[in-house]
Every structure is written in C-alpha cells, then in structure tokens.
Write a protein that holds these residues in place. Structure first.
Motif, PDB file in Angstrom:
ATOM      1  N   ASP A   3      38.977 -22.145  26.694  1.00 40.15           N
ATOM      2  CA  ASP A   3      40.241 -22.876  26.737  1.00 40.15           C
ATOM      3  C   ASP A   3      40.681 -23.120  28.174  1.00 40.15           C
ATOM      4  O   ASP A   3      41.144 -24.211  28.523  1.00 40.15           O
ATOM      5  CB  ASP A   3      41.310 -22.091  25.971  1.00 40.15           C
ATOM      6  CG  ASP A   3      42.598 -22.872  25.800  1.00 40.15           C
ATOM      7  OD1 ASP A   3      42.547 -23.977  25.243  1.00 40.15           O
ATOM      8  OD2 ASP A   3      43.653 -22.377  26.252  1.00 40.15           O
ATOM      9  N   THR A   4      40.534 -22.112  29.031  1.00 40.07           N
ATOM     10  CA  THR A   4      40.903 -22.255  30.437  1.00 40.07           C
ATOM     11  C   THR A   4      40.042 -23.301  31.124  1.00 40.07           C
ATOM     12  O   THR A   4      40.540 -24.157  31.868  1.00 40.07           O
ATOM     13  CB  THR A   4      40.755 -20.903  31.163  1.00 40.07           C
ATOM     14  OG1 THR A   4      41.561 -19.917  30.511  1.00 40.07           O
ATOM     15  CG2 THR A   4      41.167 -21.020  32.622  1.00 40.07           C
ATOM     16  N   SER A  11      42.361 -31.618  33.655  1.00 44.27           N
ATOM     17  CA  SER A  11      43.309 -32.057  34.679  1.00 44.27           C
ATOM     18  C   SER A  11      42.574 -32.715  35.842  1.00 44.27           C
ATOM     19  O   SER A  11      43.049 -33.714  36.408  1.00 44.27           O
ATOM     20  CB  SER A  11      44.133 -30.867  35.174  1.00 44.27           C
ATOM     21  OG  SER A  11      43.328 -29.920  35.862  1.00 44.27           O
ATOM     22  N   PHE A  12      41.386 -32.173  36.200  1.00 45.56           N
ATOM     23  CA  PHE A  12      40.576 -32.792  37.254  1.00 45.56           C
ATOM     24  C   PHE A  12      40.143 -34.204  36.847  1.00 45.56           C
ATOM     25  O   PHE A  12      40.255 -35.159  37.631  1.00 45.56           O
ATOM     26  CB  PHE A  12      39.342 -31.944  37.554  1.00 45.56           C
ATOM     27  CG  PHE A  12      39.580 -30.823  38.516  1.00 45.56           C
ATOM     28  CD1 PHE A  12      39.624 -31.046  39.874  1.00 45.56           C
ATOM     29  CD2 PHE A  12      39.754 -29.525  38.063  1.00 45.56           C
ATOM     30  CE1 PHE A  12      39.838 -30.017  40.769  1.00 45.56           C
ATOM     31  CE2 PHE A  12      39.976 -28.484  38.943  1.00 45.56           C
ATOM     32  CZ  PHE A  12      40.016 -28.726  40.301  1.00 45.56           C
ATOM     33  N   SER A 208      37.801 -19.969  39.074  1.00 42.59           N
ATOM     34  CA  SER A 208      38.871 -19.161  39.662  1.00 42.59           C
ATOM     35  C   SER A 208      40.237 -19.537  39.103  1.00 42.59           C
ATOM     36  O   SER A 208      41.259 -19.193  39.684  1.00 42.59           O
ATOM     37  CB  SER A 208      38.876 -19.334  41.184  1.00 42.59           C
ATOM     38  OG  SER A 208      39.068 -20.697  41.540  1.00 42.59           O
ATOM     39  N   SER A 209      40.266 -20.236  37.982  1.00 42.39           N
ATOM     40  CA  SER A 209      41.538 -20.674  37.406  1.00 42.39           C
ATOM     41  C   SER A 209      42.264 -19.515  36.722  1.00 42.39           C
ATOM     42  O   SER A 209      41.643 -18.571  36.222  1.00 42.39           O
ATOM     43  CB  SER A 209      41.295 -21.787  36.386  1.00 42.39           C
ATOM     44  OG  SER A 209      40.605 -22.864  36.969  1.00 42.39           O
ATOM     45  N   ASN A 210      43.589 -19.598  36.712  1.00 45.55           N
ATOM     46  CA  ASN A 210      44.366 -18.624  35.954  1.00 45.55           C
ATOM     47  C   ASN A 210      44.137 -18.843  34.462  1.00 45.55           C
ATOM     48  O   ASN A 210      44.216 -19.984  33.989  1.00 45.55           O
ATOM     49  CB  ASN A 210      45.857 -18.774  36.268  1.00 45.55           C
ATOM     50  CG  ASN A 210      46.202 -18.342  37.669  1.00 45.55           C
ATOM     51  OD1 ASN A 210      45.598 -17.405  38.208  1.00 45.55           O
ATOM     52  ND2 ASN A 210      47.174 -18.999  38.282  1.00 45.55           N
ATOM     53  N   ASP A 213      47.181 -18.708  28.031  1.00 39.87           N
ATOM     54  CA  ASP A 213      47.691 -17.673  27.127  1.00 39.87           C
ATOM     55  C   ASP A 213      46.697 -17.396  26.004  1.00 39.87           C
ATOM     56  O   ASP A 213      46.508 -16.238  25.593  1.00 39.87           O
ATOM     57  CB  ASP A 213      49.036 -18.112  26.544  1.00 39.87           C
ATOM     58  CG  ASP A 213      50.141 -18.134  27.587  1.00 39.87           C
ATOM     59  OD1 ASP A 213      49.966 -17.477  28.642  1.00 39.87           O
ATOM     60  OD2 ASP A 213      51.163 -18.811  27.363  1.00 39.87           O
ATOM     61  N   PHE A 214      46.043 -18.448  25.505  1.00 38.93           N
ATOM     62  CA  PHE A 214      45.073 -18.257  24.426  1.00 38.93           C
ATOM     63  C   PHE A 214      43.923 -17.366  24.886  1.00 38.93           C
ATOM     64  O   PHE A 214      43.532 -16.426  24.171  1.00 38.93           O
ATOM     65  CB  PHE A 214      44.539 -19.611  23.971  1.00 38.93           C
ATOM     66  CG  PHE A 214      43.437 -19.509  22.950  1.00 38.93           C
ATOM     67  CD1 PHE A 214      43.728 -19.376  21.604  1.00 38.93           C
ATOM     68  CD2 PHE A 214      42.105 -19.533  23.339  1.00 38.93           C
ATOM     69  CE1 PHE A 214      42.714 -19.273  20.661  1.00 38.93           C
ATOM     70  CE2 PHE A 214      41.085 -19.429  22.403  1.00 38.93           C
ATOM     71  CZ  PHE A 214      41.393 -19.299  21.062  1.00 38.93           C
ATOM     72  N   ASP A 215      43.380 -17.635  26.066  1.00 33.76           N
ATOM     73  CA  ASP A 215      42.263 -16.821  26.557  1.00 33.76           C
ATOM     74  C   ASP A 215      42.702 -15.387  26.841  1.00 33.76           C
ATOM     75  O   ASP A 215      41.919 -14.440  26.650  1.00 33.76           O
ATOM     76  CB  ASP A 215      41.666 -17.457  27.812  1.00 33.76           C
ATOM     77  CG  ASP A 215      40.738 -18.611  27.494  1.00 33.76           C
ATOM     78  OD1 ASP A 215      40.209 -18.639  26.373  1.00 33.76           O
ATOM     79  OD2 ASP A 215      40.535 -19.480  28.357  1.00 33.76           O
ATOM     80  N   CYS A 216      43.932 -15.201  27.303  1.00 34.94           N
ATOM     81  CA  CYS A 216      44.434 -13.844  27.519  1.00 34.94           C
ATOM     82  C   CYS A 216      44.536 -13.090  26.196  1.00 34.94           C
ATOM     83  O   CYS A 216      44.106 -11.931  26.093  1.00 34.94           O
ATOM     84  CB  CYS A 216      45.805 -13.894  28.203  1.00 34.94           C
ATOM     85  SG  CYS A 216      45.773 -14.411  29.926  1.00 34.94           S
TER      86      CYS A 216
END
Length: 275
Positions: A3-4, A11-12, A208-210, A213-216
């Motif tokens: 998901d991240t 966005s890129f 290196s993306s934050n 919430d789903f992946d967390c």
C-alpha cells in the motif's frame, strides 16, 4: 508495504504526467516489479497513464517489433490529435518477457560463462563479436551503458544471471522508439520531428517512504500473530492475514507451513531451495 509503495509511486507518476504535459514530451517510467507487476497495475488504476506494458503469456512473450510499433502508433495518433505528450509505464521485469531480449540475455550469459571476460567496457566488443548475427545486430543498437548493464550488472551483484533491476529497459525501449519514428519520417509516413522523450526510473523511490496506516496495521497484526504461533509451539509457519478489505477488527490470521512454499531452483553448481 504494498500500500505504501503504490501510493507513493502514484504521487510520483501524477507529477510526471504534469511535467510531460507542460514540456510536451513523452516520459518512459520504469517501476519495480516483474513482468506481471501488481504495482504497475495499481499505478495504472490510480493515475491512468497513456500506456502500460505488462506480460502476456508466460511462455510465449512479446515480440519487440510489435511492442515498438504499438508505442509508436500511440505517439503518432496523439500527435494527430494535437497531444505531443504522454506517460508510458513498464515494470523492471518486462524485459524478460520480450522474446528477442530473452534470447539475447541467454546467449550473452552462455558466452560469459564459457569465456574469461573482465568486468570492463573493453570486454563488451569482444562479447558482441561472438554473438549470432541477429543478436549482434540487436545488441549493437542498444545504448552503450545498457550493454554494460546486461553483460556485467549481474556479476557485480555476484550472480551469473542478468540482473533485471539494473537493466535500463526504459532507455532501451526509448532508443528503439526513436529509431522507428525516424524510419517513418524518412519514408514520408510522418512529416515532422515532433517526438521528445526521456526516461524516469522508479526502482527504489518508495523504499524510504513513511508507511501508510494500512501497512502499519498489517505489520502489527502479522507480528502479533507470529508471537502467538511461537507461544503455541508452532514454529516454521508463515503468518497469513485475510479479509483485509474489511475493518481491522474483522481481519483473520492463520499459519501456513513454510514447507508448502518451497521450490527447487537449479543453479550452476548445486540445487538451492528458495521460497
């Protein structure tokens, strides 16, 4: 997590589309993933690029000439409609689905395995001289630095195979598209030189993306489930989560024996078991 990665790369790609339109150019974007990349599919659904290249049949593959013709036809049609810009997405592993490149990779690896070639630019002409005429003609058109990536990219990572993540497939495709458009212009099929193309590799941008919430939530769920399996005395299990389209409190977890996922892949000297 998936998901991240897909949200970040989307966005890129969205920004790349704006740049392509502003500067009236075509941008070839190389993303992570194999020839059947789920990442590329998700990017396509999220950003609507003008063309995405994915694998066809796992056994048959694509002919390079057909791929180049498809891309050039789209470029010409958009030019006739007054749109001299576009975005083309192709995953890193797509090169292995192109029949001519697959044959070229195989022949080069056989030559390197049977000969003693230094990892240097001087070795490339020596390898090219021993290729079959059809493969040599194809190899000669490929950009010089991409030739090096094909020949020695894998060796620098201590493998005997072509290291697809290091091969600039986007630049390779762009070179052949430019040649085909120039051929059409010389034949009078198109009248002006309107094409401007560039490449943008996105192989590592999302690492290196934050996390979202789903992946967390998924990471915490898998970690807790792994602890539960260990506490129950069930080692050697892969944690599997399902019903992820629902709320977190409705997710279900289970353990899958790792032995169910083992396969044997033959190497040069021995057989290795890989998951």
């Amino acid at each position: 997590g998936y998901d991240t990665v897909t949200r970040t790369l989307s966005s890129f790609v969205g920004n790349i589309g704006n740049v392509a339109k502003t500067r009236s150019m075509w941008i070839f974007v190389r993303t992570m993933g194999d020839a059947w990349s789920h990442v590329s599919v998700q990017l396509t659904l999220s950003t609507h690029p003008h063309l995405v290249l994915l694998a066809g049949s796992q056994l048959l593959g694509h002919y390079f000439a057909n791929i180049v013709k498809c891309v050039c036809d789209l470029i010409v049609k958009r030019h006739e409609a007054g749109e001299n810009h576009g975005v083309v997405i192709l995953p890193m592993g797509f090169a292995n689905d192109i029949l001519e490149l697959r044959m070229l990779f195989s022949e080069i690896m056989d030559l390197i395995a049977s000969g003693d070639y230094d990892v240097s630019w001087d070795s490339i002409p020596k390898i090219a001289a021993k290729l079959k005429p059809s493969m040599a003609a194809l190899f000669d058109v490929i950009p010089r630095d991409v030739q090096y990536e094909i020949c020695f990219g894998g060796r620098e990572r201590h493998t005997t195979k072509v290291d697809l993540p290091t091969v600039s497939t986007d630049r390779l495709l762009l070179r052949f598209v430019e040649i085909e458009l120039q051929r059409r212009r010389q034949l009078g099929l198109i009248k002006e030189d309107f094409f401007h193309g560039t490449c943008y590799p996105m192989a590592y941008q999302a690492r290196s993306s934050n996390p979202t919430d789903f992946d967390c939530d998924l990471a915490y769920t898998l970690g807790r489930a792994a602890g539960i399996l260990v506490d129950l005395g069930k080692p050697g299990q892969l944690v599997h989560a399902s019903r992820l389209e629902r709320d977190v409190d409705e997710w279900q977890i289970r353990g899958i024996p790792l032995t169910c996922l083992l396969r044997t892949e033959a190497e040069e000297d021995c057989n290795e078991h890989r998951i």
